[in-house]
Write an enzyme that holds these catalytic residues in place. Structure first.
Site, PDB file in Angstrom:
ATOM      1  N   ASP A  22       0.836  -1.201   0.000  1.00  0.00           N
ATOM      2  CA  ASP A  22       0.000   0.000   0.000  1.00  0.00           C
ATOM      3  C   ASP A  22       0.871   1.252   0.000  1.00  0.00           C
ATOM      4  OD1 ASP A  22      -2.093  -1.767   0.394  1.00  0.00           O
ATOM      5  OD2 ASP A  22      -2.059  -1.483   2.584  1.00  0.00           O
TER       6      ASP A  22
HETATM    7  N1  URA Z   1      -1.027  -5.897   4.125  1.00  0.00           N
HETATM    8  C1  URA Z   1      -1.511  -4.651   4.108  1.00  0.00           C
HETATM    9  O1  URA Z   1      -2.512  -4.368   4.748  1.00  0.00           O
HETATM   10  N2  URA Z   1      -0.865  -3.724   3.370  1.00  0.00           N
HETATM   11  C2  URA Z   1       0.245  -3.975   2.675  1.00  0.00           C
HETATM   12  O2  URA Z   1       0.794  -3.072   2.039  1.00  0.00           O
HETATM   13  C3  URA Z   1       0.736  -5.283   2.701  1.00  0.00           C
HETATM   14  C4  URA Z   1       0.089  -6.230   3.433  1.00  0.00           C
END
Ligand code: URA
Length: 250
Positions: free
Chosen positions: A105
């Site tokens: 993310d």
């Molecule tokens: N889980 C999440 O919530 N975000 C990420 O970026 C990776 C794994």
């Protein structure tokens, strides 16, 4: 390459990960300069012609593999219609043909692998290979033994139950917990959704390892090419479907 063991040559060429390569070699399916070689430790030199079932195995010398220590605030995408910075803006060199292995993310930092090796990327990200991803998360509230148990059983998310995962509490204090979570799959915002479901929204999230590769000693926003050993390690980590892995505890 000056010389390399035959089984390593096979894994680096992408023909077969080390254990499977050993079986193919012992089964007499591999030739070096036209002669069958059944010793996985046989030394292959530059210029040797290696074949599997009569088909040449070319060392993918041009394949590229990187680990980036992704900072927050950049997105894992080739481009963005809203003009946000992407991980590719962090690379000075040409990244033509290179793509990220899975996603992080915008507000997650840490280990992001990038490569032009589509076959390896597929195996590293497909849940059936169960490659381990380790996250460190600062979450709201005090994580309990019950939360750890539920994580180990597989938390039910909107898109179906998550695979059993391991959660380790590193510290608990004044309304926040620091935990490490080990996943064998990579669904969208999975850690955030799992922790939300447990009543512990994530405040800070970092991926500290992907298939055993870490970004230790890499400043945020920096990258480096993977070493030959790391590439071979990733091939070995992703060579077997999860159902066939031994000692496969959450
Ligand atoms: N889980 C999440 O919530 N975000 C990420 O970026 C990776 C794994």
């Amino acid at each position: 390459m000056s010389s390399v063991r035959l089984n390593r040559y096979m894994s680096v060429s992408g023909a077969a990960a080390r254990r499977k390569g050993e079986i193919l070699i012992r089964d007499g399916r591999v030739t070096v300069n036209g002669a069958v070689v059944t010793d996985p430790a046989f030394s292959v030199s530059t210029g040797d012609a290696v074949m599997l079932d009569g088909k040449p195995l070319i060392l993918e010398a041009r394949r590229r593999y990187y680990v980036l220590n992704k900072p927050t605030g950049v997105i894992v995408s080739r481009g963005d219609t809203h003009g946000r910075a992407t991980v590719f803006d962090l690379f000075a060199e040409s990244m033509d043909g290179i793509f990220p292995v899975g996603r992080l993310d915008e507000d997650t930092s840490g280990v992001l692998l990038l490569t032009d090796d589509g076959d390896l990327a597929y195996r590293l990200t497909h849940p059936s290979y169960g490659v381990e991803k380790v996250y460190r998360a600062e979450v709201e509230g005090e994580v309990s033994a019950g939360d750890i148990r539920r994580t180990g059983e597989g938390i039910v998310l909107d898109d179906g139950p998550a695979s059993p995962a391991r959660m380790i509490v590193l510290s608990i204090g004044s309304g926040v917990s620091l935990v490490e979570i080990v996943l064998h799959e990579g669904r969208k915002r999975q850690v955030r959704r799992m922790m939300e479901r447990l009543g512990h929204p994530v405040r800070v999230l970092e991926r500290i390892s992907f298939g055993g590769i870490t970004a230790k000693h890499l400043p945020l926003g920096s990258f480096r090419p993977l070493t030959g050993e790391e590439i071979e390690h990733l091939h070995n980590e992703s060579c077997m479907k999860r159902s066939r892995k031994r000692n496969d505890t959450p």
